[in-house]
Design a protein around this motif. Structure first.
Motif, PDB file in Angstrom:
ATOM      1  N   LEU A  29       0.856  -1.168   0.000  1.00 25.20           N
ATOM      2  CA  LEU A  29       0.000   0.000   0.000  1.00 25.20           C
ATOM      3  C   LEU A  29       0.897   1.224   0.000  1.00 25.20           C
ATOM      4  CD1 LEU A  29      -0.219   1.616   3.030  1.00 25.20           C
ATOM      5  CD2 LEU A  29      -1.152  -0.635   3.620  1.00 25.20           C
ATOM      6  N   ARG A  30       0.417   2.279  -0.607  1.00 26.40           N
ATOM      7  CA  ARG A  30       1.192   3.511  -0.710  1.00 26.40           C
ATOM      8  C   ARG A  30       0.459   4.619   0.027  1.00 26.40           C
ATOM      9  NH1 ARG A  30       1.363   7.891  -4.441  1.00 26.40           N
ATOM     10  NH2 ARG A  30      -0.330   6.930  -5.636  1.00 26.40           N
ATOM     11  N   ILE A  31       1.155   5.273   0.933  1.00 26.42           N
ATOM     12  CA  ILE A  31       0.593   6.444   1.597  1.00 26.42           C
ATOM     13  C   ILE A  31       0.666   7.604   0.617  1.00 26.42           C
ATOM     14  CG2 ILE A  31       0.855   8.045   3.517  1.00 26.42           C
ATOM     15  CD1 ILE A  31       1.844   5.718   5.189  1.00 26.42           C
ATOM     16  N   ILE A  32      -0.447   8.287   0.420  1.00 25.70           N
ATOM     17  CA  ILE A  32      -0.531   9.222  -0.705  1.00 25.70           C
ATOM     18  C   ILE A  32      -0.458  10.688  -0.309  1.00 25.70           C
ATOM     19  CG2 ILE A  32      -1.724   7.635  -2.238  1.00 25.70           C
ATOM     20  CD1 ILE A  32      -4.354   8.802  -1.404  1.00 25.70           C
ATOM     21  N   GLY A  33      -0.409  10.990   0.993  1.00 24.12           N
ATOM     22  CA  GLY A  33      -0.306  12.388   1.389  1.00 24.12           C
ATOM     23  C   GLY A  33       0.302  12.537   2.770  1.00 24.12           C
ATOM     24  N   GLY A  34       0.700  13.756   3.103  1.00 29.17           N
ATOM     25  CA  GLY A  34       1.210  14.034   4.431  1.00 29.17           C
ATOM     26  C   GLY A  34       2.690  13.753   4.573  1.00 29.17           C
ATOM     27  N   PHE A  61      -9.729  12.076   1.776  1.00 29.14           N
ATOM     28  CA  PHE A  61      -8.907  12.936   2.625  1.00 29.14           C
ATOM     29  C   PHE A  61      -8.928  14.392   2.165  1.00 29.14           C
ATOM     30  CE2 PHE A  61      -7.590   8.840   4.187  1.00 29.14           C
ATOM     31  CZ  PHE A  61      -7.487   9.085   5.553  1.00 29.14           C
ATOM     32  N   ASN A  62      -9.322  14.628   0.946  1.00 23.93           N
ATOM     33  CA  ASN A  62      -9.641  16.012   0.567  1.00 23.93           C
ATOM     34  C   ASN A  62     -10.870  16.493   1.335  1.00 23.93           C
ATOM     35  OD1 ASN A  62      -7.506  16.278  -1.218  1.00 23.93           O
ATOM     36  ND2 ASN A  62      -8.721  15.737  -3.026  1.00 23.93           N
ATOM     37  N   ILE A  68      -8.656  16.899   9.934  1.00 25.00           N
ATOM     38  CA  ILE A  68      -7.768  15.789  10.268  1.00 25.00           C
ATOM     39  C   ILE A  68      -6.726  16.163  11.308  1.00 25.00           C
ATOM     40  CG2 ILE A  68      -6.046  16.186   8.447  1.00 25.00           C
ATOM     41  CD1 ILE A  68      -7.585  12.782   9.338  1.00 25.00           C
ATOM     42  N   ARG A  69      -6.298  17.415  11.357  1.00 25.77           N
ATOM     43  CA  ARG A  69      -5.224  17.820  12.259  1.00 25.77           C
ATOM     44  C   ARG A  69      -5.605  17.572  13.718  1.00 25.77           C
ATOM     45  NH1 ARG A  69      -0.113  18.263  11.555  1.00 25.77           N
ATOM     46  NH2 ARG A  69      -0.636  19.100   9.490  1.00 25.77           N
ATOM     47  N   ASP A  70      -4.758  16.783  14.425  1.00 22.11           N
ATOM     48  CA  ASP A  70      -4.922  16.473  15.854  1.00 22.11           C
ATOM     49  C   ASP A  70      -6.167  15.643  16.154  1.00 22.11           C
ATOM     50  OD1 ASP A  70      -2.570  17.774  16.642  1.00 22.11           O
ATOM     51  OD2 ASP A  70      -3.594  19.702  16.758  1.00 22.11           O
ATOM     52  N   ALA A  71      -6.786  15.058  15.144  1.00 24.06           N
ATOM     53  CA  ALA A  71      -7.992  14.258  15.375  1.00 24.06           C
ATOM     54  C   ALA A  71      -7.652  12.921  16.026  1.00 24.06           C
ATOM     55  CB  ALA A  71      -8.716  14.006  14.054  1.00 24.06           C
ATOM     56  N   ARG A  72      -8.590  12.438  16.827  1.00 23.23           N
ATOM     57  CA  ARG A  72      -8.522  11.075  17.327  1.00 23.23           C
ATOM     58  C   ARG A  72      -9.398  10.225  16.412  1.00 23.23           C
ATOM     59  NH1 ARG A  72     -11.201   8.406  22.693  1.00 23.23           N
ATOM     60  NH2 ARG A  72     -10.302   6.327  22.425  1.00 23.23           N
ATOM     61  N   CYS A  73      -8.791   9.196  15.805  1.00 26.64           N
ATOM     62  CA  CYS A  73      -9.467   8.422  14.758  1.00 26.64           C
ATOM     63  C   CYS A  73      -9.677   6.972  15.189  1.00 26.64           C
ATOM     64  CB  CYS A  73      -8.636   8.428  13.468  1.00 26.64           C
ATOM     65  SG  CYS A  73      -8.339  10.076  12.796  1.00 26.64           S
ATOM     66  N   LEU A  74     -10.652   6.340  14.539  1.00 26.95           N
ATOM     67  CA  LEU A  74     -10.955   4.927  14.721  1.00 26.95           C
ATOM     68  C   LEU A  74     -11.080   4.291  13.358  1.00 26.95           C
ATOM     69  CD1 LEU A  74     -11.901   2.403  16.314  1.00 26.95           C
ATOM     70  CD2 LEU A  74     -14.208   3.392  16.317  1.00 26.95           C
ATOM     71  N   ASP A  75     -10.281   3.257  13.105  1.00 24.98           N
ATOM     72  CA  ASP A  75     -10.314   2.518  11.846  1.00 24.98           C
ATOM     73  C   ASP A  75     -10.891   1.130  12.126  1.00 24.98           C
ATOM     74  OD1 ASP A  75      -9.941   1.526   9.313  1.00 24.98           O
ATOM     75  OD2 ASP A  75      -7.785   1.920   9.215  1.00 24.98           O
ATOM     76  N   LEU A  83      -6.307   3.368   5.863  1.00 26.97           N
ATOM     77  CA  LEU A  83      -7.032   4.607   6.162  1.00 26.97           C
ATOM     78  C   LEU A  83      -6.498   5.260   7.432  1.00 26.97           C
ATOM     79  CD1 LEU A  83     -10.762   3.826   5.277  1.00 26.97           C
ATOM     80  CD2 LEU A  83      -9.148   5.263   4.035  1.00 26.97           C
ATOM     81  N   GLY A  84      -6.311   4.468   8.478  1.00 30.19           N
ATOM     82  CA  GLY A  84      -5.781   5.019   9.712  1.00 30.19           C
ATOM     83  C   GLY A  84      -4.366   5.546   9.552  1.00 30.19           C
ATOM     84  N   LEU A  85      -3.530   4.833   8.820  1.00 29.12           N
ATOM     85  CA  LEU A  85      -2.161   5.286   8.587  1.00 29.12           C
ATOM     86  C   LEU A  85      -2.146   6.568   7.761  1.00 29.12           C
ATOM     87  CD1 LEU A  85      -0.549   1.810   7.859  1.00 29.12           C
ATOM     88  CD2 LEU A  85      -0.154   3.232   9.891  1.00 29.12           C
ATOM     89  N   GLU A  86      -3.022   6.643   6.769  1.00 31.39           N
ATOM     90  CA  GLU A  86      -3.128   7.866   5.971  1.00 31.39           C
ATOM     91  C   GLU A  86      -3.537   9.046   6.855  1.00 31.39           C
ATOM     92  OE1 GLU A  86      -2.513   9.804   2.498  1.00 31.39           O
ATOM     93  OE2 GLU A  86      -2.659   7.618   2.406  1.00 31.39           O
ATOM     94  N   ALA A  87      -4.466   8.794   7.780  1.00 26.67           N
ATOM     95  CA  ALA A  87      -4.896   9.858   8.689  1.00 26.67           C
ATOM     96  C   ALA A  87      -3.740  10.339   9.559  1.00 26.67           C
ATOM     97  CB  ALA A  87      -6.054   9.363   9.559  1.00 26.67           C
ATOM     98  N   LEU A  88      -2.958   9.406  10.091  1.00 27.59           N
ATOM     99  CA  LEU A  88      -1.809   9.783  10.913  1.00 27.59           C
ATOM    100  C   LEU A  88      -0.782  10.557  10.097  1.00 27.59           C
ATOM    101  CD1 LEU A  88      -1.319   6.496  12.970  1.00 27.59           C
ATOM    102  CD2 LEU A  88      -2.311   8.647  13.770  1.00 27.59           C
ATOM    103  N   SER A  89      -0.558  10.129   8.865  1.00 21.86           N
ATOM    104  CA  SER A  89       0.384  10.834   7.999  1.00 21.86           C
ATOM    105  C   SER A  89      -0.030  12.278   7.780  1.00 21.86           C
ATOM    106  CB  SER A  89       0.498  10.117   6.650  1.00 21.86           C
ATOM    107  OG  SER A  89       1.407  10.772   5.787  1.00 21.86           O
ATOM    108  N   ARG A  90      -1.340  12.511   7.748  1.00 20.46           N
ATOM    109  CA  ARG A  90      -1.855  13.852   7.452  1.00 20.46           C
ATOM    110  C   ARG A  90      -2.127  14.680   8.707  1.00 20.46           C
ATOM    111  NH1 ARG A  90      -4.462  14.115   1.931  1.00 20.46           N
ATOM    112  NH2 ARG A  90      -3.775  12.239   0.847  1.00 20.46           N
ATOM    113  N   GLY A  91      -1.688  14.192   9.865  1.00 15.51           N
ATOM    114  CA  GLY A  91      -1.736  15.036  11.047  1.00 15.51           C
ATOM    115  C   GLY A  91      -2.650  14.595  12.163  1.00 15.51           C
TER     116      GLY A  91
END
Length: 211
Positions: A29-34, A61-62, A68-75, A83-91
């Motif tokens: 898988l490729r992380i696409i942003g952040g 993610f657009n 997304i910044r400083d969010a607490r996420c649940l995957d 999805l969770g890794l992408e979220a972390l990459s983006r803040g």
């Protein structure tokens, strides 16, 4: 993104803009942003893993960019954790990853270690409903991408609502098969965005509150 939980979701296969098969049968898988943009992480294909294209993730993610910044996420039904890794990459500040497949979770732990982000993610084994029945509240963003046609989305959404696990103004991403009936959702969740990509419909909902 590849996901797995509680049964098959169709055989793994390469899809345009999605993951690629590497040596030894692994896929990537490729992380696409952040901050980790372009990083490629290996995962082991398994029965039921269904990759979502880069294009869908980019659109999602657009949509989430302001939140997304400083969010607490649940995957939930996390599979490879893309999805969770992408979220972390983006803040995002933290992500809980939930899956029934211990091999998937071991790979997510390895991904976090590779990215030097082990403290930013917590992995939880077992069914999504059991996890939600015991979980503490406070998520800003939840990703729900369960196996298709198994009726798993509605119970997860119901528990999130009934147990008041979401922060005011939380965002919920829901991905389902295009041929499935829309799951019954809490009446006060507002549909913000909806798109179709091939055999997938993906939606973003807002809960009442800020935003």
């Amino acid at each position: 993104m590849p996901r797995h939980n509680s049964g098959p979701r169709g055989a793994h296969q390469q899809r345009p803009g999605g993951e690629r098969t590497g040596r030894g049968g692994d896929s990537r898988l490729r992380i696409i942003g952040g901050r980790w943009r372009g990083r490629k992480l290996a995962f082991t294909p398994a029965e039921g893993l269904r990759p979502t294209t880069d294009r869908v993730r980019e659109t999602l993610f657009n949509w989430l960019a302001p939140d997304i910044r400083d969010a607490r996420c649940l995957d939930l039904f996390c599979g490879s954790g893309a999805l969770g890794l992408e979220a972390l990459s983006r803040g995002a500040r933290h992500c809980d990853f939930v899956d029934t497949n211990s091999g998937n979770l071991q790979r997510v732990v390895a991904h976090l270690e590779t990215l030097e982000a082990r403290s930013m993610g917590t992995c939880h084994g077992g069914p999504a409903d059991r996890f939600l029945e015991q979980a503490a509240p406070g998520w800003d963003i939840v990703f729900i991408d369960p196996p298709f046609e198994q009726g798993l989305a509605a119970p997860a959404c119901r528990l999130l609502d009934q147990r008041k696990l979401l922060r005011p103004g939380a965002r919920i991403y829901l991905e389902t098969g295009a041929g499935e009936a829309s799951p019954e959702l809490p009446a006060d969740w507002h549909l913000h965005r909806e798109k179709r990509a091939g055999g997938v419909i993906y939606r973003l909902y807002f809960t009442p509150g800020d935003g």
